[in-house]
Scaffold this active site. Structure first.
Site, short mmCIF file in Angstrom:
data_model
loop_
_atom_site.label_atom_id
_atom_site.label_comp_id
_atom_site.label_asym_id
_atom_site.label_seq_id
_atom_site.Cartn_x
_atom_site.Cartn_y
_atom_site.Cartn_z
N LYS A 91 -5.71 7.68 54.50
CA LYS A 91 -7.00 6.99 54.42
C LYS A 91 -7.91 7.25 55.62
O LYS A 91 -9.13 7.23 55.50
CB LYS A 91 -6.78 5.48 54.28
CG LYS A 91 -6.11 5.07 52.97
CD LYS A 91 -7.03 5.25 51.79
CE LYS A 91 -6.42 4.74 50.49
NZ LYS A 91 -7.25 5.10 49.32
N GLU A 113 -13.50 -2.24 50.50
CA GLU A 113 -12.54 -2.93 49.65
C GLU A 113 -11.18 -2.41 50.03
O GLU A 113 -11.06 -1.31 50.57
CB GLU A 113 -12.83 -2.61 48.18
CG GLU A 113 -12.28 -1.26 47.69
CD GLU A 113 -12.92 -0.05 48.36
OE1 GLU A 113 -14.06 -0.18 48.86
OE2 GLU A 113 -12.28 1.02 48.39
N SER A 380 1.53 10.39 51.03
CA SER A 380 0.23 9.86 51.48
C SER A 380 0.32 8.76 52.54
O SER A 380 -0.61 8.57 53.30
CB SER A 380 -0.54 9.34 50.26
OG SER A 380 0.25 8.40 49.56
#
Lengths: 399, 335
Positions: A91, A113, A380
């Site tokens: 991210k 969000e 990830s």
């Protein structure tokens, strides 16, 4: 295959676009222009590259998972270690780029969000780094599931706003963030965390994560002297997946597989597999595959991993699925847990439950392929945030 | 001329502004919605908007979100709303406009939706998340079915967008008064007059203002600027408060009459509008009421079948506020 997608209005074929209230149209066009200008701005690019290298820890390793490979007895498995990025997941790639863009656009406040909390933590981190005010919307159910990340965000100086509406998960957090943005659009930057939403978000988020795939190309060329045979990544909204996949789209010999959350099984209806079991529709500003009923009401997704608990998927994934370029499969909660345990035991790497879906499918796939084939798994994120969920699922108490 | 166009032309002739009232279809039930619409038309609503509930109403504030959830829980679907409209059409002649999000329309099928809605007697449709750039497929079907696709213009819309929206919008232009979601606000935004002036420079189409308008005083202020005032959340909240009460329909009707009172007739033209002249705007349908309007009368008032629509004559109308503090006062004060 065309690589000039999307078109000028953000369409990937029939997917994507800009389906938002009029109030957001001019700001989205402004954002698109700002992003186009930033991409061409050498100083901006240098600053982003420096942050990715010195702050986020890029490039991330491409790790040959030898014990896992041996156990499967088939294709070689490599892990693209986004879990080693600062804040523990891919991210941060997107967040650093967008937070720099927010500063460049002279916005002093960012909103975001978050589902699992990884994007929220990354946004709060970038906001702390750049001195921006930060509010994060998070579904009330996710706040319960991810208490640790909520506390991390607060430590970083962000406000976490609990969303009680609807299914109290990621989809509702996005609704609430969009309502905030509609209200405060003149002063606020909406730092969207996945490759979805209205144009230019799907493109911008993809471009910022494409560093994953570009590094993977270089690394596999060095290690294997060729490109990998298969790429596997989990797909909720699809940001880490599109980042890994995108630089390989033109390489037709590289098989690309997205792994959706199968929840308790597609047949139970309790899952988040919008590609496998959804229909085309419009949610959160873009047209894509969605879980919905016959009347066009959005269904509640279900997954053991909060980060995949979303009833839609990024429009570019939808396009390449229909074009036959990406394959999509699903992995259930139970299979993902097995993937989590296997990787932890064999490699000493605790994957996020999101990434464990990709691991589980890679294990499945490796067993069917010869040793000469190479699979790259997008790992990830790291699994620390999920340890309590895993403990609960395994019926064990922590400590 | 569509029913919406005819309604605004007629109001304009009389120096009257439109009161556009919004109900969430199916809240608390479709049977109640039917009774509420009939009462609204009887008490002065000139256009009725019916919300078709959507699970993810991202342009709406808490009041309409809650109403949508109640309506969905009560089993409201697009087909059932359209059936309700069909039965209403036999009883009221006010224009009926559906307001929803794109996904329920898309799920119904664009062509089927436009045809079924038009057959049911729907006059217009507003899709909160469908800007003109994405509206061509629906606009084509709506146009073919004789349905007005109404677009919204926002405070953030740039001049080229304002022109685009003014050109594309049919029936009227919906002006979003503020940057934000639907819901009551204490004050109207200060730059509203400027926003309307910008719009009037590029269009002669009727202009209605919505978002944040909830009291007769605010409606009166809108009446001095635009062709109509749209009231949503304040009505939906009253429905929420009175749901299940035997006085639901009557209380809502009283509130609507209060909202309509300051809107004329006899207000003259809204400011910034070109004078009514044949050829410049829609041909006049009713004999001019106000002095100096100078529009040639062409046909008798288009009020056939409007029996139920006859408004309670606003005793001492004008802009004064005759009956402002009645049943509604308590609720309206508690914003």
């Amino acid at each position: 295959m065309k690589r000039t997608l999307p078109d000028a209005r953000g369409h990937f074929g029939r997917f994507g676009g800009r389906f938002v209230p009029e109030t957001l149209m001019a700001p989205l066009i402004e954002l698109e222009r700002a992003w186009t200008a930033a991409k061409r701005d050498r100083q901006f690019q240098r600053r982003l590259a420096a942050l990715l290298h010195d702050y986020a820890g890029r490039p991330t390793p491409l790790y040959p998972a030898e014990r896992l490979t041996e156990q499967c007895g088939g294709a070689q498995i490599f892990l693209k270690r986004e879990d080693l990025c600062h804040t523990g997941a891919h991210k941060i790639n997107n967040v650093l780029g967008q937070a720099l863009l927010a500063s460049r656009m002279k916005k002093r406040r960012v909103i975001a969000e978050t589902g699992a909390g990884q994007h929220g933590v990354a946004t709060a981190t970038a906001a702390a780094l750049l001195g921006l005010e930060c509010d994060v919307y998070m579904g009330a159910e996710d706040i319960e599931r991810q208490a640790l990340n909520v506390f991390r965000m607060r430590l970083l100086g962000a406000r976490v706003i609990s969303v009680e509406a609807g299914s109290r998960t990621l989809k509702d957090a996005i609704n609430e963030a969009l309502r905030d943005w509609v209200t405060n659009v003149r002063t606020t930057y909406y730092l969207l965390g996945s490759a979805l939403g209205p144009h230019p978000y799907p493109v911008m988020v993809r471009d910022l994560h494409a560093v994953i795939g570009r590094e993977t190309r270089r690394q596999t060329r060095r290690v294997l002297r060729r490109l990998p045979d298969v790429l596997v990544a989990c797909v909720g909204g699809g940001s880490n997946a599109i980042g890994l996949f995108h630089p390989f789209i033109a390489d037709r010999r590289v098989r690309i597989v997205g792994v959706e959350p199968g929840g308790e099984g597609i047949a139970t209806g309790r899952h988040g597999a919008s590609m496998s079991a959804g229909a085309v529709g419009v949610l959160h500003g873009c047209m894509s595959y969605l879980l919905q009923n016959d009347d066009g009401q959005i269904a509640t997704a279900h997954s053991i991993s909060a980060g995949l608990d979303y009833p839609g998927v990024g429009p570019e994934h939808a396009f390449y699925r229909d074009a036959g370029r990406f394959e999509f499969v699903s992995v259930t909660d139970a299979e993902a847990l097995e993937g989590f345990e296997t990787l932890t035991r064999l490699e000493g790497i605790m994957p996020a439950l999101e990434s464990a879906h990709a691991v589980a499918h890679a294990i499945r796939l490796a067993k069917t392929l010869p040793r000469s084939k190479a699979i790259v798994v997008g790992l990830s994120g790291r699994g620390d945030k999920d340890v309590h969920v895993v403990a609960k699922a395994l019926g064990k108490a922590i400590g | 001329m569509t029913r919406l166009e005819a309604t605004f032309a007629r109001l304009r002739e009389r120096g009257e502004r439109a009161l556009v009232t919004y109900f969430m279809a199916g809240d608390p039930s479709l049977a109640d919605t039917r009774r509420l619409v009939i009462e609204a038309a009887r008490r002065g609503a000139d256009v009725v908007e019916l919300g078709v509930p959507f699970s993810d109403p991202l342009a709406d504030g808490p009041v309409i979100q809650r109403a949508a959830m109640r309506a969905l829980a009560a089993g409201t679907t697009m087909p059932r709303v359209l059936e309700t409209v069909a039965t209403l059409r036999a009883e009221v002649s006010v224009p009926l406009v559906l307001l929803s999000y794109y996904n329920p329309v898309l799920a119904f099928g664009l062509e089927a939706f436009a045809r079924t809605a038009a057959d049911a007697g729907v006059d217009g449709v507003i899709v909160a998340d469908l800007p003109p750039e994405e509206a061509d497929p629906l606009a084509a079907q709506a146009g073919a079915a004789g349905l007005d696709l109404i677009h919204l213009v926002a405070p953030t819309s740039t001049p080229p967008r304002v022109r685009l929206i003014a050109r594309r919008s049919r029936g009227f232009i919906y002006v979003v008064a503020l940057t934000g979601v639907t819901g009551e606000r204490r004050e109207l935004p200060a730059d509203l007059a400027t926003q309307i002036r910008r719009l009037r420079l590029v269009t002669t189409k009727p202009v209605c203002i919505g978002f944040g308008i909830s009291t007769p005083a605010q409606v009166a202020a809108i009446g001095r600027l635009a062709d109509g005032a749209i009231v949503g959340s304040a009505i939906v909240r009253l429905v929420e408060e009175r749901a299940g009460s035997p006085t639901l329909v009557e209380d809502v009707g009283t509130f609507i009459a209060e909202l309509k009172a300051p809107l004329g007739p006899g207000l003259g033209d809204p400011p910034q509008t070109p004078p009514v002249r044949a050829g410049l705007r829609a041909p006049a349908r009713t004999p001019p009421v106000g002095a100096g309007l100078g529009a040639p009368a062409k046909t008798p008032p288009a009020r056939d079948g409007l029996g139920a629509h006859a408004k309670t004559p606003p005793a001492g109308a004008g802009l004064g506020a005759p009956a402002r503090k009645t049943t509604r006062a308590a609720g309206a004060a508690r914003l």
